[in-house]
Write an enzyme that holds these catalytic residues in place. Structure first.
Site: not given
Length: 399
Positions: A144-145, A149-150, A174, A253, A262-263, A357
């Site tokens: 990321t820069e 980002g994405s 980040f 790639y 990772e996800r 709660l």
């Protein structure tokens, strides 16, 4: 009167927080017991101080390495234990139980080091992997820069070939482990004119003491305070061409190839923190009294917890299946994208419902739910935003 003893019916209590999962065996449980004892001794007493310091000390990685808890999947030829992905999931679960700020060890072990295992040369593996396992090396991946980002293809950091070296210029932000890391897996443009742009991206290993490499601020965040997150700067940084990871122009790639794991790890972490939030909330509403009776006896409380318990159980069932399929080598990018967005969104919703709660006490820092509320806010954002996950799902189902 019949004098025979009547057998009691078996308890119908549902085991909501079961630790057994279909890919765990006795070896996994032994690992869990050892790891949990280690964390209770080496982390729990100091965690609040680490949160205040906004940093987990690097010595923690050394201690984890000494006990064999870092990078459990690494081949024994490079100092690892050669264990399956289930041990990485266990590492994630146990760290999550303590707090999001401990996530750097999980990122190092299960997300960054696998790039080196998969794409590194034999010389790179021999040089770095043993120290990654021991904790002497702490890794970070820098994608990321400030302006990218994405959309990774729009990154502007460059690496220009100069004989047997690359000259690197650019900035990243980040970056998890950015302060502690002494080996950066850096995504850069080696061919800024490539069409399409992502074909110009490469990954280069940058050691922490390389001249021209500097760290910026340890960024102050809403949550996960003890997890160091930093800006990184590269000004005419010279690294040998031998530090190229894999092939030039293939970096995009490589990043995409490892994003499934990772996800999946991100979704698993969100599941773990959801379990901890709901567990603490159930305990609280049983103990807390209002209008002369436990808060747990109110219908609204019961409905809220019943709904969250249902979502949690469905999420774990889905994730368990995906973990097995991932361990079997299946390409499940679409399903993992579903899991990443659904479970992290669930965790964010659950943090608000659980805090409600707790009432006024939920807003107090002395109660863990306040910290959990802050920590989960980033989960739908990192590892690819949930909007990107929905784009992937839509594309892969033919839209």
């Amino acid at each position: 009167m019949n004098s025979k003893t009547t057998a009691r019916p078996k308890s119908n209590t549902f085991n909501l927080f079961k630790e057994a999962r279909p890919f765990y065996n006795e070896d996994h449980e032994m690992f869990r017991v050892s790891l949990r004892k280690f964390l209770e001794k080496e982390v729990v007493p100091y965690f609040e101080q680490w949160e205040e310091d906004h940093l987990v000390p690097s010595e923690f990685y050394n201690k984890m390495g000494e006990q064999g808890f870092l990078c459990p999947q690494v081949d024994p030829a490079y100092g690892g234990l050669g264990l399956d992905f289930g041990f990485n999931l266990l590492l994630s679960e146990e760290l999550t139980r303590i707090g999001g700020g401990t996530g750097g060890a999980n990122l190092h072990s299960s997300i960054v080091v696998p790039y080196l295992e998969r794409y590194g040369t034999e010389a790179q593996k021999q040089k770095y992997l043993p120290k990654c396992v021991s904790g002497e090396i702490i890794t970070a991946v820098a994608m990321t820069e400030p302006g990218a980002g994405s959309d990774l293809s729009s990154m502007s950091a460059t690496a220009v070939r100069d004989g047997d070296h690359y000259i690197i210029n650019g900035a990243k932000t980040f970056i998890t482990n950015g302060i502690n890391a002494n080996l950066i897996f850096l995504a850069v443009k080696t061919d800024p004119k490539a069409v399409p742009a992502h074909k110009g991206i490469s990954m280069i290993l940058v050691e922490g003491d390389t001249p021209g490499f500097t760290r910026g601020r340890n960024l102050k965040k809403m949550g996960g305070h003890s997890q160091d997150t930093a800006e990184l700067f590269f000004e005419d940084v010279r690294v040998p061409v031998s530090n190229l990871l894999g092939e030039e122009g293939k970096g995009f790639y490589y990043l995409m190839d490892k994003l499934q794991q990772e996800r999946l790890m991100c979704a698993n972490g969100a599941l773990g923190v959801s379990q901890e939030m709901l567990k603490s909330t159930i305990n609280y509403v049983k103990e807390r009294h209002a209008f002369g009776k436990p808060v747990s006896s109110f219908q609204n409380t019961q409905f809220e917890i019943a709904e969250m318990a249902t979502e949690l159980t469905m999420a774990q069932t889905f994730l368990d299946d995906l973990c097995v399929r991932h361990m079997n080598g299946e390409n499940i990018v679409t399903e993992v994208s579903m899991a990443k967005y659904f479970v992290t969104d669930m965790a964010r919703r659950m943090s608000s419902r659980c805090l409600q709660l707790f009432g006024g006490y939920g807003y107090m820092e002395e109660y863990e739910i306040a910290r959990r509320y802050r920590e989960v806010a980033v989960m739908p954002i990192y590892a690819g935003s949930n909007e990107i996950m929905k784009n992937i799902i839509a594309r892969n189902i033919g839209l």
